[in-house]
Design a protein around this motif. Sequence first.
Motif, PDB file in Angstrom:
ATOM      1  N   LYS A  48       0.826  -1.192   0.000  1.00 19.79           N
ATOM      2  CA  LYS A  48       0.000   0.000   0.000  1.00 19.79           C
ATOM      3  C   LYS A  48       0.871   1.257   0.000  1.00 19.79           C
ATOM      4  CE  LYS A  48      -3.705   2.331   2.541  1.00 19.79           C
ATOM      5  NZ  LYS A  48      -4.585   2.297   3.738  1.00 19.79           N
ATOM      6  N   TRP A  49       1.969   1.204   0.818  1.00 22.33           N
ATOM      7  CA  TRP A  49       2.887   2.353   0.867  1.00 22.33           C
ATOM      8  C   TRP A  49       3.551   2.564  -0.496  1.00 22.33           C
ATOM      9  CZ3 TRP A  49       7.980   3.330   0.036  1.00 22.33           C
ATOM     10  CH2 TRP A  49       8.496   4.547   0.495  1.00 22.33           C
ATOM     11  N   LEU A  50       3.977   1.449  -1.089  1.00 24.19           N
ATOM     12  CA  LEU A  50       4.594   1.568  -2.415  1.00 24.19           C
ATOM     13  C   LEU A  50       3.598   2.100  -3.426  1.00 24.19           C
ATOM     14  CD1 LEU A  50       6.671  -1.764  -2.588  1.00 24.19           C
ATOM     15  CD2 LEU A  50       7.546   0.562  -2.350  1.00 24.19           C
ATOM     16  N   PHE A  51       2.372   1.643  -3.347  1.00 22.95           N
ATOM     17  CA  PHE A  51       1.330   2.101  -4.272  1.00 22.95           C
ATOM     18  C   PHE A  51       1.086   3.594  -4.110  1.00 22.95           C
ATOM     19  CE2 PHE A  51      -3.165   2.793  -5.325  1.00 22.95           C
ATOM     20  CZ  PHE A  51      -3.185   2.320  -6.631  1.00 22.95           C
ATOM     21  N   GLU A  52       1.043   4.043  -2.865  1.00 24.56           N
ATOM     22  CA  GLU A  52       0.739   5.434  -2.601  1.00 24.56           C
ATOM     23  C   GLU A  52       1.917   6.368  -2.929  1.00 24.56           C
ATOM     24  OE1 GLU A  52      -2.088   6.733  -1.765  1.00 24.56           O
ATOM     25  OE2 GLU A  52      -3.161   4.815  -1.558  1.00 24.56           O
ATOM     26  N   ASN A  53       3.148   5.880  -2.776  1.00 23.82           N
ATOM     27  CA  ASN A  53       4.329   6.748  -2.900  1.00 23.82           C
ATOM     28  C   ASN A  53       5.185   6.463  -4.145  1.00 23.82           C
ATOM     29  OD1 ASN A  53       4.415   8.295  -0.132  1.00 23.82           O
ATOM     30  ND2 ASN A  53       3.936   6.157   0.369  1.00 23.82           N
ATOM     31  N   ALA A  54       4.691   5.611  -4.987  1.00 20.11           N
ATOM     32  CA  ALA A  54       5.465   5.303  -6.201  1.00 20.11           C
ATOM     33  C   ALA A  54       5.651   6.561  -7.057  1.00 20.11           C
ATOM     34  CB  ALA A  54       4.759   4.209  -6.998  1.00 20.11           C
ATOM     35  N   LEU A  55       6.838   6.652  -7.701  1.00 26.31           N
ATOM     36  CA  LEU A  55       7.121   7.789  -8.585  1.00 26.31           C
ATOM     37  C   LEU A  55       6.377   7.664  -9.907  1.00 26.31           C
ATOM     38  CD1 LEU A  55      10.981   8.165  -8.031  1.00 26.31           C
ATOM     39  CD2 LEU A  55       9.128   9.481  -6.984  1.00 26.31           C
ATOM     40  N   HIS A  56       6.071   6.472 -10.290  1.00 25.05           N
ATOM     41  CA  HIS A  56       5.345   6.244 -11.523  1.00 25.05           C
ATOM     42  C   HIS A  56       3.865   6.024 -11.202  1.00 25.05           C
ATOM     43  CE1 HIS A  56       9.058   6.066 -13.721  1.00 25.05           C
ATOM     44  NE2 HIS A  56       9.497   5.026 -12.998  1.00 25.05           N
ATOM     45  N   GLY A  57       3.056   6.329 -12.204  1.00 25.22           N
ATOM     46  CA  GLY A  57       1.633   6.124 -12.026  1.00 25.22           C
ATOM     47  C   GLY A  57       1.257   4.636 -12.056  1.00 25.22           C
ATOM     48  N   ILE A  58       0.350   4.245 -11.182  1.00 19.27           N
ATOM     49  CA  ILE A  58      -0.144   2.868 -11.134  1.00 19.27           C
ATOM     50  C   ILE A  58      -1.670   2.939 -11.055  1.00 19.27           C
ATOM     51  CG2 ILE A  58      -0.117   0.669  -9.888  1.00 19.27           C
ATOM     52  CD1 ILE A  58       2.552   1.531  -8.649  1.00 19.27           C
ATOM     53  N   PHE A  59      -2.294   2.158 -11.883  1.00 18.21           N
ATOM     54  CA  PHE A  59      -3.766   2.102 -11.783  1.00 18.21           C
ATOM     55  C   PHE A  59      -4.235   0.703 -12.167  1.00 18.21           C
ATOM     56  CE2 PHE A  59      -3.296   3.147 -16.277  1.00 18.21           C
ATOM     57  CZ  PHE A  59      -4.273   2.377 -16.886  1.00 18.21           C
ATOM     58  N   GLN A  60      -5.444   0.419 -11.677  1.00 19.83           N
ATOM     59  CA  GLN A  60      -6.156  -0.802 -12.050  1.00 19.83           C
ATOM     60  C   GLN A  60      -7.474  -0.350 -12.651  1.00 19.83           C
ATOM     61  OE1 GLN A  60      -8.098  -3.685  -9.140  1.00 19.83           O
ATOM     62  NE2 GLN A  60      -6.158  -4.764  -9.613  1.00 19.83           N
ATOM     63  N   GLY A  61      -7.793  -0.901 -13.847  1.00 19.17           N
ATOM     64  CA  GLY A  61      -8.989  -0.436 -14.521  1.00 19.17           C
ATOM     65  C   GLY A  61      -9.617  -1.512 -15.361  1.00 19.17           C
ATOM     66  N   ASP A  62     -10.853  -1.211 -15.759  1.00 19.49           N
ATOM     67  CA  ASP A  62     -11.622  -2.101 -16.620  1.00 19.49           C
ATOM     68  C   ASP A  62     -11.644  -1.473 -18.011  1.00 19.49           C
ATOM     69  OD1 ASP A  62     -13.387  -3.727 -17.923  1.00 19.49           O
ATOM     70  OD2 ASP A  62     -14.819  -3.809 -16.250  1.00 19.49           O
ATOM     71  N   LEU A  63     -11.181  -2.237 -19.009  1.00 14.57           N
ATOM     72  CA  LEU A  63     -11.114  -1.695 -20.358  1.00 14.57           C
ATOM     73  C   LEU A  63     -12.492  -1.332 -20.890  1.00 14.57           C
ATOM     74  CD1 LEU A  63      -8.398  -4.036 -21.957  1.00 14.57           C
ATOM     75  CD2 LEU A  63      -8.124  -1.743 -20.978  1.00 14.57           C
ATOM     76  N   LYS A  64     -13.530  -1.875 -20.318  1.00 16.43           N
ATOM     77  CA  LYS A  64     -14.891  -1.544 -20.747  1.00 16.43           C
ATOM     78  C   LYS A  64     -15.426  -0.329 -20.010  1.00 16.43           C
ATOM     79  CE  LYS A  64     -16.294  -6.244 -21.991  1.00 16.43           C
ATOM     80  NZ  LYS A  64     -17.263  -7.332 -21.729  1.00 16.43           N
ATOM     81  N   GLY A  65     -14.713   0.084 -18.957  1.00 18.47           N
ATOM     82  CA  GLY A  65     -15.203   1.214 -18.182  1.00 18.47           C
ATOM     83  C   GLY A  65     -14.089   2.149 -17.812  1.00 18.47           C
TER      84      GLY A  65
END
Length: 589
Positions: A48-65
């Motif tokens: 969670k810390w890495l996700f919140e403080n990463a220098l690069h963008g990270i996302f999880q998404g649905d290609l239909k939405g």
Amino acid sequence: MKKPSDPAEPDYDVGDLLGLGSHSARKSHYPAMLARIEELEKERNRYKWLFENALHGIFQGDLKGGFLSINPAMAKICGYDSPEDLGRRIIRLREQLFWRAHDFDQVRHELLSEGRISAREVQLRRADGEPVTVAMTLLRRPDLGVEVVEAFVADITERHIARVRLVQLNAELERRVEERTEALQNANDGLRYNIEQRKKVERELTIAVAAAKEANRSKDKYLAAASHDLLQPLNAARLLVSTLQDSALPVRESRLIEQIHRALEGAEDLLADLLDISKLDQQAMQPDISWVDIRQLVEGLADEFEPVARNARLAFHLRSQEALVRTDPRMLTRILRNLLSNAFRYTPEGRILLAMRRRGTALRIDVWDTGVGIAADKLTDIFTEFHQLLPPQSGGRQGVGLGLAIVERMARMLGCGIDVASVPGKGSRFSLSLPLEVVDVLPPAFSQPVQAAPDGSLAGFRVLVVDNEPAILVSMRALLERWGCDVLTATGPENAVDHCLASSRAPDAILADYHLDHSKTGCDAIQAVRRALEQEIPAAIITADRSDTCLRSLRAQAFPVLNKPVKPNRLRALLASLVSPSHLDSAVK
């Protein structure tokens, strides 16, 4: 209901299902579970810390939405204040996140077929509506949904700008290279054109120089021919006028004869100057260096100008001393004669001095006069062509301004220094410096100038004159007979031999013109007479040919030379030297 005969079923409860079916079991499994839960919690917090403080963008998404989860870096890349703001604003990834729908379709198709995409460069839409270039790595998560993906996004805007700039620079460089190449080609074309033009000009100049040289050769030939033709009648007229000057005439006629004499003298000087300056310009006159007794040379000049001084009522003095110099006697005589002529020309009264003096390793010959003088600002101009010392109103016979130009050029050819000092109204001094050489014995090639005439008379001496011009023969006969000579005249070698054989006695001296008819020369006539009479009769050549070739040929044959037009005093000096007792004795021997 359970029957008694049925086999006994195990008695399980929730605790047993969790591995905590008995007290002992709970006691043994509970600490391990707690440790495992704690470990998982730590791992979750770390991710969670890495996700919140990463220098690069990270996302999880649905290609239909849209997005399922977003980290702050992803929101920053897209220009939003928070992940929540990005999640609310972007509902469909295809239309709202990707800059071009075509890029999204390609990414979706590849994910569905391959399962992952690495470092795909695409453009996303920022909150301000501008594109942002990113490198996107996507992984399909079918365990979470058919078209659920996880993505890692790196902002490569600066790299993209640098790459675009690099492309621009490369294009600019290529353009500049093309421009420089074109300019170089144009310069090369211009250079080739200039080279061709220069070659053309050089060819034209070569042709022009050749034509100029040919024209100069033609001019020299013309001047040589014209001078010979002009000098012949001038010579005859000069001799006749000299004969009349020695005659007893009324005062008025004597003045007219004197004016004719001056006019002829001016024409002779002009023609001689023009011939000499032409030869000097064409480098056709080269010095013939030999040993010269300067004392005898200047004394001969003094004898030549003594009658000029008497006629002009000027005092003329000579100071000479023994000196031996290696130089061209003909050029040196011409230099001193020009200086003396100028001195007499521009000295209406007073005196003229010709002096020799030693100055270290040099011999200095000075020509002093008490004439009108020269202004200080004109001293450097007097040695240029056609520059007269004084305006015509200053009096005296005027020249054409070539005398001192000839002096300067001949002095330079002989390696002599020339210097002038003058005070207007008081007079001038021209100085010529010659290098001296010390010798103990007179060299065998020692060159003697023409001896001055002795005080004795020429009466009774027989002189043979050979010339193909009847007018010259008439004038020479008249002048020589005026001096008391017995004169024989002939037009060629055969005629000269016939006259001598028919005469009662041999001539005491022979004066022969160099160029005779039928390609014969005066040398041929002299040798023919000597052979016929079997005597080495003293002889001299009189010629209008002033070329170096002619003079060297005559000098090689040991013939004294007088150039036409002949000055009577020089002719008398030459004739006196030929018929002198010492000369006659050596001739008999």
